[in-house]
Scaffold this motif. Sequence first.
Motif, mmCIF file in Angstrom:
data_model
loop_
_atom_site.group_PDB
_atom_site.id
_atom_site.type_symbol
_atom_site.label_atom_id
_atom_site.label_comp_id
_atom_site.label_asym_id
_atom_site.label_seq_id
_atom_site.Cartn_x
_atom_site.Cartn_y
_atom_site.Cartn_z
ATOM 1 N N VAL A 152 -11.071 13.906 -2.900
ATOM 2 C CA VAL A 152 -10.799 13.209 -4.159
ATOM 3 C C VAL A 152 -9.699 12.171 -3.965
ATOM 4 O O VAL A 152 -9.762 11.057 -4.507
ATOM 5 N N TYR A 153 -8.682 12.523 -3.185
ATOM 6 C CA TYR A 153 -7.543 11.628 -3.006
ATOM 7 C C TYR A 153 -7.750 10.590 -1.910
ATOM 8 O O TYR A 153 -7.092 9.549 -1.917
ATOM 9 N N ALA A 154 -8.642 10.838 -0.973
ATOM 10 C CA ALA A 154 -8.827 9.922 0.165
ATOM 11 C C ALA A 154 -9.100 8.483 -0.257
ATOM 12 O O ALA A 154 -8.431 7.551 0.235
ATOM 13 N N PRO A 155 -10.061 8.213 -1.175
ATOM 14 C CA PRO A 155 -10.294 6.815 -1.555
ATOM 15 C C PRO A 155 -9.121 6.196 -2.302
ATOM 16 O O PRO A 155 -8.904 4.981 -2.231
ATOM 17 N N GLN A 156 -8.348 7.015 -3.018
ATOM 18 C CA GLN A 156 -7.187 6.481 -3.726
ATOM 19 C C GLN A 156 -6.127 5.991 -2.750
ATOM 20 O O GLN A 156 -5.431 5.009 -3.003
ATOM 21 N N VAL A 157 -6.029 6.692 -1.627
ATOM 22 C CA VAL A 157 -5.069 6.302 -0.594
ATOM 23 C C VAL A 157 -5.633 5.196 0.283
ATOM 24 O O VAL A 157 -4.888 4.407 0.872
ATOM 25 N N GLY A 158 -6.963 5.131 0.361
ATOM 26 C CA GLY A 158 -7.606 4.110 1.174
ATOM 27 C C GLY A 158 -7.964 4.572 2.557
ATOM 28 O O GLY A 158 -7.906 3.796 3.520
ATOM 29 N N VAL A 159 -8.361 5.846 2.689
ATOM 30 C CA VAL A 159 -8.766 6.380 3.987
ATOM 31 C C VAL A 159 -10.163 6.989 3.856
ATOM 32 O O VAL A 159 -10.577 7.373 2.758
ATOM 33 N N ARG B 125 0.869 -1.189 0.000
ATOM 34 C CA ARG B 125 0.000 0.000 0.000
ATOM 35 C C ARG B 125 0.899 1.231 0.000
ATOM 36 O O ARG B 125 1.105 1.861 1.037
ATOM 37 N N PRO B 126 1.440 1.583 -1.150
ATOM 38 C CA PRO B 126 2.427 2.672 -1.188
ATOM 39 C C PRO B 126 1.907 3.992 -0.642
ATOM 40 O O PRO B 126 2.650 4.726 0.011
ATOM 41 N N GLY B 127 0.618 4.310 -0.874
ATOM 42 C CA GLY B 127 0.060 5.560 -0.378
ATOM 43 C C GLY B 127 -0.069 5.604 1.129
ATOM 44 O O GLY B 127 -0.141 6.693 1.715
ATOM 45 N N ARG B 128 -0.090 4.428 1.759
ATOM 46 C CA ARG B 128 -0.154 4.373 3.223
ATOM 47 C C ARG B 128 1.225 4.200 3.834
ATOM 48 O O ARG B 128 1.366 4.231 5.057
ATOM 49 N N THR B 129 2.243 4.002 2.992
ATOM 50 C CA THR B 129 3.612 3.816 3.476
ATOM 51 C C THR B 129 4.466 5.052 3.256
ATOM 52 O O THR B 129 5.249 5.441 4.122
ATOM 53 N N VAL B 130 4.327 5.677 2.093
ATOM 54 C CA VAL B 130 5.170 6.819 1.727
ATOM 55 C C VAL B 130 4.293 8.006 1.361
ATOM 56 O O VAL B 130 3.393 7.897 0.522
ATOM 57 N N GLY B 131 4.556 9.134 1.992
ATOM 58 C CA GLY B 131 3.912 10.388 1.616
ATOM 59 C C GLY B 131 4.940 11.274 0.952
ATOM 60 O O GLY B 131 6.013 11.507 1.512
ATOM 61 N N ALA B 132 4.658 11.731 -0.270
ATOM 62 C CA ALA B 132 5.659 12.494 -1.017
ATOM 63 C C ALA B 132 5.057 13.765 -1.582
ATOM 64 O O ALA B 132 3.918 13.778 -2.044
ATOM 65 N N ALA B 133 5.838 14.833 -1.523
ATOM 66 C CA ALA B 133 5.472 16.106 -2.148
ATOM 67 C C ALA B 133 6.678 16.582 -2.935
ATOM 68 O O ALA B 133 7.660 17.058 -2.360
ATOM 69 N N LEU B 134 6.622 16.394 -4.261
ATOM 70 C CA LEU B 134 7.718 16.787 -5.124
ATOM 71 C C LEU B 134 7.337 18.005 -5.934
ATOM 72 O O LEU B 134 6.276 18.046 -6.551
ATOM 73 N N GLU B 135 8.209 19.004 -5.925
ATOM 74 C CA GLU B 135 8.024 20.217 -6.701
ATOM 75 C C GLU B 135 6.687 20.869 -6.321
ATOM 76 O O GLU B 135 6.158 20.657 -5.252
ATOM 77 N N LEU C 56 -2.304 12.368 4.087
ATOM 78 C CA LEU C 56 -3.622 11.704 4.078
ATOM 79 C C LEU C 56 -3.556 10.253 4.544
ATOM 80 O O LEU C 56 -4.384 9.816 5.346
ATOM 81 N N GLY C 57 -2.592 9.516 4.036
ATOM 82 C CA GLY C 57 -2.516 8.095 4.369
ATOM 83 C C GLY C 57 -1.792 7.795 5.663
ATOM 84 O O GLY C 57 -1.529 6.624 5.951
#
Length: 327
Positions: free
Chosen positions: A107-114, A81-91, A154-155
């Motif tokens: 919008v992003y919550a279901p993609q991350v699974g929260v 579950r990469p979205g629940r393991t790594v949070g990244a903000a690039l550029e 989020l995750g």
Amino acid sequence: MAGMPPSTDDRTIRVARLSKSFGAVRAVDDLSFEVGPGRVTGFLGPNGAGKTTTLRMLLGLVRPTSGTATIGGRTYTELDRPGRTVGAALEAASFHPGRTALDHLRVYAPQVGVPDSRASDVLRLVGLEAVADRRVGGFSLGMRQRLGLATTLLGDPPVLLLDEPANGLDPEGIRWLRVLLRTLAAEGRTVLVSSHVLSEVEQTVDDVVIIARGRLVHASSLGDLAGLARPRVRVVSPDGAGLAALVARAGWARAGSDEPGVAELVDVTTATVGAAAFAAGVELHELTGRDAGLEGLFLELVADRSATAGPDLTPEPGAGTTDGTAA
């Protein structure tokens, strides 16, 4: 925060013999370092040093030419579950200007699974709860930075990769960010923050990884880096020839080229220089101890690397393909 994985190793970033070439240009060159949990690590280097390319390889957005970049011993694409393991903000983060801050996160919550409720939680965490229903198109750069960080959180991830997170923040915002990052690290997370200015993160980080021209320059705790600082002395004399002869005779190291009658010396004290000048009969108009500080040491380290390299041809990180080339 809830949901932290129990294994400490799950939060360790390892970069091993990592290289990336864009055609004839070597953007990252045999780079190795490790970042552990519970600390804020500054990933530092001048613009074009290869920081963003390295982060993109950690996130599976750019394919390495050689070497590995792993999180908890696995590449990003191997994480369950990469979205629940790594949070990244690039550029710079991208937002739909017509959406509210709350809707953006929904919008992003279901993609991350929260659940949707998590959106309100992270808005409160980054200090945007009062503008949750405002459209993002009217946000300042600093507010957008906070919203990007909220998206990253989020995750509830145990590993955070943040590229220049202080951009656009005012002094109060930078102070807020410093407290937040230290709090997140104190919870046992791995926090890696990139910047091209050491002074921006000097009061925030515990450890530093410094690169230049895609190669490792220095990696240590911030305290160990400070221990590398060399004493400096500025000397000004109306007797330029006498001063030059004194410096040469004593074997003192100069910091770069000096104008006649002026010497910038390293690894020597004002007392030593003053005594030697008095004994040699060299008149001095200025004898000043100078502290270059961590920022000066950082600039020396990256300058030493740059002096042995060719011109900086590192390309901007590409978008659209896993190789980082333009789509």
